[in-house]
Enzyme design. Structure first.
Site, PDB file in Angstrom:
ATOM      1  N   ASP A 109       1.036  -1.029  -0.224  1.00 55.04           N
ATOM      2  CA  ASP A 109      -0.167  -0.139  -0.216  1.00 55.04           C
ATOM      3  C   ASP A 109       0.807   1.211  -0.286  1.00 55.04           C
ATOM      4  O   ASP A 109       1.826   1.388   0.585  1.00 55.04           O
ATOM      5  CB  ASP A 109      -0.746   0.436   1.485  1.00 55.04           C
ATOM      6  CG  ASP A 109      -1.911   0.895   1.400  1.00 55.04           C
ATOM      7  OD1 ASP A 109      -2.884   1.094   0.505  1.00 55.04           O
ATOM      8  OD2 ASP A 109      -1.762   1.790   2.096  1.00 55.04           O
ATOM      9  N   GLU A 116       1.267  -1.040  -5.416  1.00 53.59           N
ATOM     10  CA  GLU A 116      -0.010   0.653  -5.530  1.00 53.59           C
ATOM     11  C   GLU A 116       0.902   2.197  -5.691  1.00 53.59           C
ATOM     12  O   GLU A 116       1.138   2.486  -4.163  1.00 53.59           O
ATOM     13  CB  GLU A 116      -1.041   0.541  -4.517  1.00 53.59           C
ATOM     14  CG  GLU A 116      -1.966   1.226  -4.056  1.00 53.59           C
ATOM     15  CD  GLU A 116      -2.230   2.294  -2.986  1.00 53.59           C
ATOM     16  OE1 GLU A 116      -1.462   2.580  -1.913  1.00 53.59           O
ATOM     17  OE2 GLU A 116      -3.665   2.826  -3.598  1.00 53.59           O
TER      18      GLU A 116
END
Lengths: 556, 452
Positions: free
Chosen positions: A208, A250
């Protein structure tokens, strides 16, 4: 232990895989407390296996105060009690592997919750052992070029801590302080976290918010060289200890910047291709291919062994950071006429409502998803055409319970309705009495069955669709997007009609003269390619996948 | 392997009867006189290529003659009778002579003549145009072979070279050209892969808009809470074209600025333009247009500061622009083939091109309109045209004003623009009445709107 995964060791499995994104909270409630859990996923693996996905991606399941959907982790080594415990996680991983499924999970590298013991220790004073584990400053004006990501809620990337009497740095919510990667102890601590989960059997991580690990004066704090160096170190360590692990980054950036996260094939294995997604929607709305072909033309080649992750929808909003202002206005205008649907710089809708519940469009968009370069990522519920609830706060509108049956609580939980973490959808169009897995299973013509079938075909051609090169073909008709995928000796021709009206197209296939296009769903041979341009007609929102095969000899 | 063929003379009568069967031949009948004024021959034996420039009466043509043995009548000539020039004998034997653009092998030889060293594997002939033949090699480069040639620079070569030199990127700048004596014979340009004509994009947008209307025009049964029904509106349509139109406007202005830099700006007396348009107006009947109002437009033009006169595209409409993955490109700077080179080169107002494009938006909306029944679509078609003309002008003005190719006063811009729209509509009316009477309503509507 018989383990179907290690039995078929293939370190590049992720290049052919179809991913299925699961919200632990929303998938299935095994202990009837109103919240989905890891045991629930284990009990519902039949569905994912039947559908034909290859790899689960779990959203965060770690200990957390849940002020940001679990992305605010307060202990990396334990499971959120509502979701179960470590034993449940081990059981789920083992059961996935027994079935030949892989499983990856979210990992937040950039920050922790402010409830994490590391932060609680760090904030006590300026001299404790973890005093330097976060980014502290007396001054809240440093790094002015770093943009504020959550513009709806945050006014600065600095927040005041009354305990330590200093400001701390956070790229996301103020309750999510950024870890200080300049501190080698932090790097080591995060490597230990990763190794812990790989030892338990996870096949990889979706990393993330990776662009923001470091801060430097005079920069916007994104994509810094130091960040890449750390990711390379991480890759090297897990390649050595756990080969076949995938790192999926990401990095919500332009493709030209995102490719840096592949390094020279020595950094992340996969990155999400963010800009492609809104462009697919835009192309269908405009009934012309240019939104897609433009972004494909701007997408650089990636190193050997790397792969894009592509998706139509996921748990976050339809990300619009990556489109120009004109296009963002356009997307708002087309897809989010109700201002409540706007979140941050995106749109919180599920796929079905985004396309006005139009089955033909949903099929076309999935056909594109499964045939453009990259490994497709599905979002739970989209396989049955689930809707959303725009009246729920934050991003909960697309996180309602999976609709399994028309029974109480959508078959998701036997808890009292009032106990559910979110109410299931009950409207007449998308409600669970109309839209659920059981109904989709019983109806052979359902979208669910179509999805299962198209994934079968995709799997049969996984090499060429997963790893093949891409060549967009010229077509005078702007509503038709035709492209070739080629891998080794095999060629697949994909032709898509982005218009709601029937369309003709003439393709220049001269170099495939004497090859015969074979349609992949029915294996129907089409007329051989000749000297003239190859004429195809497509139904509104129709598509073809052809294999270009050698002509069978005339004699029987 | 440049060679010679002894008995040229035998080819001349064959060419004289062959030329009138070609689309690009401008005469009415067989030429009274025909002379080969330039030739180049490649190949000894078969196949051989002879590139010729011939003078037929007062016009010049380029002919590429393919020669193969008469007995092996090649497959590619089947069903292409108009390509066969005839049979005659050369040193290598009895030959069949034909238009070499149909011969894949010789098309590759032609490429080598224009761009020595350039190689290709595949070639295809694109649809024949009125004044040239286009060959596409490997879907990568396009060779335009000029068939009707004139002494002096061909405008396509001249303008694309100049625009490329100015750094204007929305044009396929030449990779190579072929020139012999006074004549530009061929130009090799990058092939714009994945391109669509502006015209087909505009029709796609209009069909989407009309389709939106189809699904929303029927009143549905309403239950307790009727969903808000959107009225069809070009701004709300999925296929809205205005973003494209604005970008096209900016590209058009960029082209004009580059043309002005390359070929210079001149001062003109707008009365010359007004007089010329007034002369064309004489051909229009009093029932078709309010003449007083039309003359008032020309009076206004005559008094205007016209801005600079520059080299322009000259035949500018949605069929001359293509959209690619990298944006809009402008094609075909040859101008109207019916005019002399002199006329095509003479400087005029860039607003003449702008008027051409605005008229093209009207044509697109009117043509898409004819595909469907239902009077209520008229309003929608007009709304589409207004929206896209406005967007085009907005995109155009932003760049053109800064680039110094317009009158300083915006009122003058509109006065000049209105006059050229009037001129274009007058031309269209004459053309439609002569060739497509079904379409005369389109320019008539424009004339009435301009003069109301």
């Amino acid at each position: 232990m018989t383990d179907a995964i290690t039995a078929t060791a293939d370190d590049r499995w992720y290049q052919r895989a179809v991913f299925y994104e699961v919200l632990v909270r929303g998938f299935y409630d095994a202990n009837n407390d109103g919240t989905g859990d890891l045991k629930g996923i284990t009990q519902r693996l039949d569905h994912i296996q039947w559908l034909g996905a290859d790899c689960l991606w779990l959203l965060p399941f770690y200990q957390s105060p849940l002020r940001d959907g679990g992305y605010d982790i307060s202990d990396f080594f334990s499971i959120l009690p509502e979701y179960g415990d470590l034993a449940d996680a081990v059981e789920l991983i083992g059961e996935c592997h027994r079935r030949g499924l892989r499983i990856i999970a979210d990992m937040v590298m950039n920050h922790t919750s402010d409830a994490h013991s590391w932060f609680q220790e760090s904030r006590q004073d300026r001299a404790n052992p973890k005093a330097d584990w976060y980014v502290w400053s007396d001054d809240d004006t440093r790094y002015p070029d770093a943009r504020i990501i959550f513009v709806d809620t945050e006014r600065s990337n600095w927040s005041w801590d009354p305990v330590r009497q200093q400001y701390y740095w956070h790229r996301f919510f103020s309750h999510q302080p950024d870890l200080n990667y300049d501190n080698p102890e932090v790097q080591q601590a995060m490597l230990d976290v990763v190794r812990f989960w790989l030892d338990l059997g996870l096949d990889g991580f979706r990393l993330d918010a990776v662009p923001y690990l470091y801060e430097r004066d005079g920069t916007n704090g994104e994509n810094l060289a130091e960040t890449h160096e750390f990711l390379k170190r991480l890759r090297k360590e897990i390649d050595a200890s756990h080969p076949g692990t995938v790192m999926l980054a990401e990095a919500n950036q332009w493709p030209a910047d995102v490719v840096d996260y592949y390094g020279d094939g020595d950094e992340c294995h996969m990155c999400f291709h963010f800009p492609l997604m809104p462009r697919m929607f835009m192309a269908v709305r405009r009934e012309q291919r240019y939104p897609i072909t433009e972004i494909l033309a701007q997408t650089p080649a990636i190193p050997d062994g790397c792969q894009w992750g592509i998706f139509l929808r996921n748990h976050d909003e339809l990300t619009l950071e990556m489109v120009t202002d004109d296009e963002r206005d356009y997307m708002y205008n087309e897809y989010a006429k109700d201002p409540r649907m706007k979140r941050n710089v995106g749109i919180s809708r599920r796929l079905a409502p985004l396309v006005d519940n139009n089955r033909a469009v949903a099929e076309l968009l999935h056909a594109l998803l499964f045939s453009l370069p990259g490994s497709p990522v599905l979002y739970y519920g989209d396989e049955i055409g689930m809707g959303d609830n725009i009246y729920l706060g934050d991003r909960d509108g697309v996180r309602t319970p999976m609709q399994w049956t028309p029974d109480r609580n959508a078959g998701f939980s036997k808890a009292d309705f009032a106990q559910l973490y979110l109410p299931p959808l009950m409207d007449p169009v998308y409600g669970y009495q109309a839209v659920n897995v059981e109904a989709g299973q019983r109806d052979p013509g359902s979208f669910l069955h179509w999805m299962q079938r198209v994934l079968q075909v995709r799997r049969q051609h996984g090499d060429v669709l997963g790893m093949g090169s891409l060549e967009v073909l010229s077509a005078e008709n702007p509503s038709v997007l035709a492209f070739l995928r080629q891998y080794e000796e095999r060629t697949v021709l994909c032709v898509n009609n982005l218009s709601r009206f029937a369309q003709p197209v003439e393709l220049q296939l001269g170099r495939f003269a004497a090859k015969a296009p074979i349609e992949l769903f029915g294996r129907v041979p089409f007329p051989a390619v000749g000297d003239l341009p190859y004429l195809l007609t497509l139904a509104g929102h129709g598509f073809y996948w052809f294999e270009l095969a050698d002509l069978p000899s005339v004699s029987q | 392997m440049t060679g010679e063929i002894a008995n040229w003379g035998e080819l001349v009568p064959l060419l004289a009867s062959w030329l009138p069967r070609q689309r690009w031949y401008s005469g009415q009948a067989e030429p009274a006189s025909l002379e080969i004024i330039d030739h180049e021959i490649v190949g000894n034996g078969f196949p051989a290529l002879a590139r010729l420039v011939v003078r037929a009466d007062d016009s010049h043509y380029q002919v590429v003659v393919g020669l193969r043995g008469r007995d092996e009548r090649p497959e590619f000539l089947r069903g292409q009778d108009q390509a066969v020039i005839g049979e005659f004998t050369i040193d290598a034997g009895e030959a069949i002579a034909y238009d070499a653009v149909f011969d894949v092998d010789l098309a590759l030889v032609i490429l080598g003549m224009v761009a020595p060293g350039e190689k290709a594997e595949r070639v295809r002939l694109m649809g024949a145009e009125q004044s040239n033949s286009s060959l596409v090699y490997d879907e990568r480069v396009i060779l335009k072979l000029f068939r009707r040639v004139q002494p002096g620079h061909n405008p396509e070569v001249e303008v694309t070279e100049a625009l490329g030199a100015q750094g204007f990127t929305s044009v396929a700048a030449p990779l190579a050209t072929l020139r012999a004596g006074d004549f530009d014979l061929a130009i090799l340009q990058p092939f714009l892969a994945g391109a669509s004509e502006g015209w087909s994009l505009a029709l796609t947008s209009l069909r989407d808009l009309f389709g939106m209307h189809d699904t929303q025009s029927v009143p549905a049964i309403t239950f307790d809470a009727p969903p808000p029904s959107a009225v069809a509106d070009p701004a709300q349509a999925g296929g809205d074209f205005s973003g494209e139109a604005a970008r096209l406007g900016a590209v058009t202005a960029g082209m004009h600025v580059a043309l002005a830099e390359a070929f210079g700006r001149q001062r003109v007396d707008p009365k010359v333009w007004a007089t010329s348009i007034a002369r064309q107006l004489e051909a229009v009947g009093p029932l078709d247009v309010d003449k007083d109002a039309a003359l008032a437009i020309l009076d206004r033009l005559a008094e205007a500061d016209p801005g600079p006169a520059i080299r322009v595209h000259g035949d500018y409409h949605l069929g001359q622009v293509v959209r690619t993955d990298t944006g809009w490109y402008v094609l075909d700077f040859e101008g109207e083939p019916a005019r002399t080179l002199e006329e095509r080169r003479s400087p005029t107002s860039p607003l003449k091109d702008v008027a051409g494009m605005l008229r093209s938006f009207h044509y697109a909306s009117a043509v898409a309109r004819t595909e469907r029944d239902g009077e209520e679509l008229d309003e929608l078609a007009s709304a589409w045209e207004r929206r896209n003309c406005d967007a085009f002008l907005r995109g155009y003005m932003r760049v053109a004003v800064a680039g110094g190719v317009l009158p300083a006063d915006e009122e003058d811009v509109h006065a000049v623009l209105a006059a050229f729209e009037l001129e274009k509509a007058i031309y269209e009316l004459g053309y439609e009445r002569a060739y497509r009477p079904d379409w005369e309503a389109i320019p008539l509507a424009a004339l009435r709107r301009l003069t109301s």
